[in-house]
Design an enzyme around this catalytic site. Structure first.
Site, PDB file in Angstrom:
ATOM      1  CD  GLU A 147      37.728  87.952 -62.165  1.00  0.00           C
ATOM      2  OE1 GLU A 147      38.778  88.597 -62.197  1.00  0.00           O
ATOM      3  OE2 GLU A 147      36.676  88.333 -62.719  1.00  0.00           O
ATOM      4  CG  ASP A 294      36.280  90.858 -71.926  1.00  0.00           C
ATOM      5  OD1 ASP A 294      36.384  89.637 -71.751  1.00  0.00           O
ATOM      6  OD2 ASP A 294      36.029  91.655 -70.992  1.00  0.00           O
ATOM      7  CD  GLU A 388      29.603  96.884 -65.116  1.00  0.00           C
ATOM      8  OE1 GLU A 388      30.258  97.859 -65.514  1.00  0.00           O
ATOM      9  OE2 GLU A 388      30.145  95.925 -64.560  1.00  0.00           O
ATOM     10  CD  GLU A 406      37.622  97.065 -68.350  1.00  0.00           C
ATOM     11  OE1 GLU A 406      37.184  97.966 -67.602  1.00  0.00           O
ATOM     12  OE2 GLU A 406      37.765  95.894 -67.974  1.00  0.00           O
ATOM     13  CB  THR A 492      43.331  90.948 -69.566  1.00  0.00           C
ATOM     14  OG1 THR A 492      42.110  91.631 -69.780  1.00  0.00           O
ATOM     15  CG2 THR A 492      43.186  89.976 -68.415  1.00  0.00           C
TER      16      THR A 492
HETATM   17  C1  DMJ Z   1      39.731  93.329 -65.054  1.00  0.00           C
HETATM   18  O1  DMJ Z   1      39.807  92.443 -64.003  1.00  0.00           O
HETATM   19  C2  DMJ Z   1      40.318  92.751 -66.284  1.00  0.00           C
HETATM   20  O2  DMJ Z   1      40.641  93.794 -67.130  1.00  0.00           O
HETATM   21  C3  DMJ Z   1      39.419  91.778 -66.990  1.00  0.00           C
HETATM   22  O3  DMJ Z   1      39.911  91.343 -68.218  1.00  0.00           O
HETATM   23  C4  DMJ Z   1      38.041  92.300 -67.191  1.00  0.00           C
HETATM   24  N1  DMJ Z   1      37.851  93.555 -66.581  1.00  0.00           N
HETATM   25  C5  DMJ Z   1      38.286  93.747 -65.239  1.00  0.00           C
HETATM   26  C6  DMJ Z   1      38.102  95.186 -64.846  1.00  0.00           C
HETATM   27  O4  DMJ Z   1      36.978  95.754 -65.357  1.00  0.00           O
END
Ligand code: DMJ
Length: 933
Positions: A147, A294, A388, A406, A492
């Site tokens: 994160e 993912d 979710e 997303e 991401t």
């Molecule tokens: C984000 O922090 C990023 O996209 C991460 O890759 C996974 N998803 C969260 C938001 O849902």
């Protein structure tokens, strides 16, 4: 089109090997311009309307960002219900979710480049000054490496990328001297100790001040990490190396990726969800494209785009083939086992996989992207947000929704790829739903339960980093953005990194390219992808024609199991017995059970217990069927138990200035008015005296005709209910006496009766944890007159709510005693296997202790009614109902092909191998059940 516009993995139709930045111009023709002429299908949206929607996004961003800055900053996040900052350590711990919070003003950093995309250059300049002035990256706090990388390092680098762009333009940021980059470098060095493992995979957490191993660090003992956690570093780390010339970051991120690639399951080419960072063993062997994996896939493709390194593309393509072969069951994406990829591992999907259609656009595989996106959109239309997790028959599995971006991301990329105005309408719906259901006076609140519309006191930083960017860009024309978005790649977390980095400081890639890829074999190498320029202009209805057969996929869906429907149609074989079809009174079923090695034990109390002995199965295939049957029965039982519980309720504050915007999650009562059957109850609130409501009220005039607030404790819930009912209250809200408790951190429960007849209690009763309760108590202090609505689902909250009539009160009363609670989200007990060759299903409806139950789950199947779903039909994907399939044949063939030790064709797989596999499956299943996103 450019990276940022999506579709950068798909380039020209000519094999293309140059680094992506060099082909950015040619790549642009991969996607049709969003402004292309549309001749049929969804009606085109006028420029005026797109501008209007863009302005609406700007206003929403101001509401979210403004409230964060006003009420939360410098805290990491805004708590939009209590309108204050979330400071780690000052709020009850929410577990892993809190590992994103490092006391470094997370939301501000995550919002930096959004400000520039949204044309708020002045605010950007202010925000950067605040980051430089206020943010400390040296706090004694344990944070998630993943994160911190995607949100903070990515946020600083995105901010730096756009700061230098602005500086070069000559108007803003003229004072800027790479200060954000210096901070990013400082943070990068702080993360490096996490990589001190023999594998090169990083520890999942690090102490910003003390690193990993020091006694003060309070971390460094973990053994596992998720694949995405270890595989989502390369963009930020490579950008940091290339911006600064310090090669170490890119080297470390590459090493972690190399290790994951080496560890892929070699016959399926899939990766598991979690891996041991010391041994490299897969800890969780289930595999999908959502939670836990993912962005590993995302970063392989985007690393190729940003760095121009072919090895990343080859890895991505290899994984992508495996995903499309095993996981993709259009429009679904279902997890499988890495070692048995034809066997689905779950009957539900998580919301994180909604990014995948966007990645497929980047890859250039538009058809499945359109299909999955359409399915997701229908789930959203049903529940207003993507829950979710949701089942394959589109029921809610996990009901919360933390405003994840997303789906908006995929919508944006699909619009860019197809130019189909349908995707603008989808974006419009997302905006409407956010304003209608998530907007609160102090920001936007995550949904606690999409079914009730209740909120959580949480607004994650990714909401500002990603949601507003994608929504704004969806409606923007090129001239609405002050720079060329196509020169950048989205990380991401939607942070922007410039594509020119591919040609800067690239010595690292050459130095570290694994020898395996020095000579490339073109034969199995997907260099290109479908050219949408050719596809769509000739057929403007292309996207619509793909969506059309799916238009009722969610509404017309019948419950389906874990077997592939389409495959079953092709195979003429008799389908295996499904758990939901099983009837203990059907002799044919009993015969099948016997063949599968499953025996039925009749317990004295009339219930039945199922036990499987794999060695008693007629063949290895029957043993597999038996295993699957048992797994299904466990899932079915868990689902039934969930369904038997009362769902949570909603307390909605409807008076000024809330007007229905704040919805609190409340626990139901097993007595009193059932809010799901009756009209909601609405009234002003009043505190009872005594506050615990355990004796006759001394202030009946204050609670008469109102909803009484009572504190939990000292007597039974039913007794409180009777006392307030006797005083003339029309409803009651019990507020937890345990200070600081919250439905964010504690499981909600339902209030049980007192063991006696509670039919005399006619008023509705709901329970609020202390934090939610204090929102009402604070409101009373501030506004005196506070009106609430008690219901099973929040009512639409338009301003007219203000003027609605107050409904009449509900009934009267009596009395009793002693407080009981019943867990509202009790899970089925899965207990360890007693012996490797035996698993059992016990039909006790209550949870049993491991000692009571042999080795599986409790189910409530009785002989009289052992088929709880017997009238359900199954469905094909276009909504037509039909019987489910038989994947057995195909499964056995595949396994025979892929595993030389197994001769399924001859049905003589060694029993120890069956048992080993079976144990793995049971373990994986148990883990998945316990697992949370
Ligand atoms: C984000 O922090 C990023 O996209 C991460 O890759 C996974 N998803 C969260 C938001 O849902």
């Amino acid at each position: 089109m450019s990276e940022a516009g999506g579709g950068r993995g798909c380039g020209s139709s000519v094999p293309q090997r140059a680094p992506w930045s060099l082909v950015a111009a040619t790549a642009a023709f991969c996607l049709v311009s969003a402004t292309s002429v549309w001749t049929a299908g969804a009606a085109p949206m006028s420029r005026e309307e797109r501008q209007k929607l863009g302005n609406q996004v700007l206003e929403m961003f101001d509401h979210a960002y403004g409230n964060y800055m006003e009420h939360a900053y410098p805290a990491d996040e805004l708590m939009p219900l209590t309108c204050r900052g979330r400071v780690r350590g000052q709020e009850p711990s929410r577990g892993d979710v809190d590992d994103a919070l490092g006391k470094f003003s997370l939301t501000l950093i995550d919002s930096l480049d959004t400000l520039v995309v949204l044309n708020k250059t002045k605010e950007f300049e202010d925000a950067v000054r605040k980051v430089l002035r206020d943010v400390n990256l040296d706090n004694d706090v344990v944070v998630s490496v993943f994160e911190t990388n995607i949100r903070v390092l990515g946020g600083l680098l995105g901010g730096h990328s756009l700061a230098i762009m602005l500086k070069e333009k000559g108007e803003y940021m003229q004072w800027y001297n790479d200060e954000l980059l210096q901070m990013a470098k400082q943070l990068g060095y702080k993360l490096l100790p996490a990589f001190n493992t023999t594998s090169g995979l990083p520890y999942p957490r690090i102490n910003l001040k003390f690193g990993i191993r020091k006694p003060e660090a309070r971390t460094g003992t973990e053994t596992d990490t998720c694949t995405a956690c270890a595989g989502t570093l390369i963009l930020e780390f490579a950008a940091l190396s290339r911006f600064t010339g310090a090669t170490i970051f890119e080297e470390y991120a590459r090493k972690a990726l190399d290790f994951l690639w080496e560890k892929r399951q070699r016959s399926s080419n899939l990766v598991g969800v979690t891996i041991n960072i010391h041994t490299g063993d897969w800890v969780r062997k289930d595999s999908g494209v959502g939670a836990g994996i993912d962005s590993y896939y995302e970063y392989l493709l985007k690393a190729y785009v940003l760095l121009g390194d072919d090895s990343f593309l080859e890895r991505f393509n290899t994984h992508y083939d495996a995903i499309m072969r095993y996981i993709s069951q259009p429009p679904l994406l279902l997890d499988v086992h890495i070692h048995k990829p034809m066997l689905n591992a779950r009957t539900w999907m998580d919301a994180l996989l909604a990014f995948f259609p966007g990645l497929q656009v980047l890859k250039g595989d538009i058809r499945p992207a359109i299909e999955t996106h359409e399915m997701l959109y229908q789930v959203i239309k049903k529940h207003n947000f993507l829950p979710e997790a949701f089942t394959t028959d589109f029921r809610v599995h996990w009901a919360q929704h933390p405003l994840r971006p997303e789906f908006a991301e995929s919508t944006y990329f699909l619009y860019k790829a197809t130019g189909d105005p349908y995707y603008l309408e989808v974006g419009k719906t997302l905006i409407e739903n956010l304003n209608k259901y998530a907007r609160v006076p102090c920001g936007f609140a995550a949904m606690k339960d999409v079914r009730t519309g209740s909120h959580e006191d949480r607004m994650d930083s990714f909401f500002l980093a990603e949601m507003f960017k994608y929504l704004y860009l969806l409606f923007a024309d090129k001239e609405d953005i002050i720079f060329d978005i196509e020169d950048y790649i989205f990380t991401t977390e939607a942070h922007l990194l410039p594509l020119w980095l591919s040609t800067t400081n690239q010595s690292i890639s050459k130095k570290n390219t694994t020898s395996e890829y020095t000579e490339l074999d073109d034969s199995n190498f997907d260099w290109t992808c479908p050219n949408t320029q050719i596809l769509f202009p000739n057929d403007p209805l292309y996207a619509q024609s793909i969506r059309e057969p799916l238009k009722n996929v969610v509404d017309k869906s019948c419950p389906r199991g874990i077997i592939r429907v389409e495959e079953s149609f092709r195979s003429g074989a008799k389908p295996p017995l499904r758990a939901r079809d099983f009837m203990a009174t059907n002799p044919e079923h009993l015969e099948i059970l016997k063949k599968m090695g499953v025996s039925l034990i009749h317990l004295k109390d009339g219930r039945v217990q199922l036990v499987q002995h794999a060695i008693q199965a007629a063949s290895s295939i029957d043993a597999e069927d038996g295993l699957r049957f048992m797994q299904e029965m466990i899932e079915l039982s868990s689902q039934q138990q969930k369904e038997q519980q009362l769902p949570p309720r909603a307390v909605q504050i409807v008076s000024h200035p809330f007007f229905g915007r704040v919805v609190l999650t409340a626990g139901p009562a097993q007595f009193g008015l059932d809010l799901s059957k009756h009209k909601e109850t609405r009234g002003f609130v009043a505190s009872s005296k005594p506050y615990n409501g355990c004796s006759e009220l001394t202030n009946p005039e204050a609670v008469m005709g109102k909803i009484a607030l009572i504190q939990r404790g000292q007597c039974m819930f039913a007794e409180k209910a009777r006392n307030i009912q006797n005083a003339g209250a029309i409803g009651g809200i019990v507020i937890d006496d345990n200070e600081g408790s919250s439905s964010d951190t504690a499981p909600l429960f339902q209030m049980a009766g007192d063991g006696k007849d509670t039919d005399d209690i006619k008023i509705p009763m709901l329970f609020l944890f202390s934090k939610e309760g204090s929102i009402i108590l604070d409101a009373i202090r501030e506004y005196e007159e506070v009106e609430v609505l008690l219901s099973d689902k929040a009512k639409d909250r338009d301003p007219e709510m203000e003027n609605e009539e107050q409904p009449s009160s509900e009934n009267d009363s009596q009395d009793h005693s002693a407080e009981q609670i019943t867990p509202s989200s009790q899970e089925v007990d899965l207990v360890d296997q007693e012996s490797p060759e035996e698993s059992s299903l016990n039909s006790e409806p209550e949870s049993s202790s491991p000692a009571d139950t042999d080795n599986a789950a409790s189910v409530s199947a009785s002989e009289q009614n052992s088929n709880p779903m017997e009238n359900h039909e199954t469905t094909s994907l276009d909504g037509e109902c039909t019987d489910l399939d038989n994947q057995l044949q195909e499964q056995s063939e595949t396994e025979e092909d892929s595993n030389p030790n197994v001769s399924w064709g001859k049905k003589v797989q060694p029993i120890d191998s069956i048992l080993a596999d079976w144990n793995e499956d049971i373990e994986a299943f148990e883990m998945m059940e316990k697992d949370e996103l």
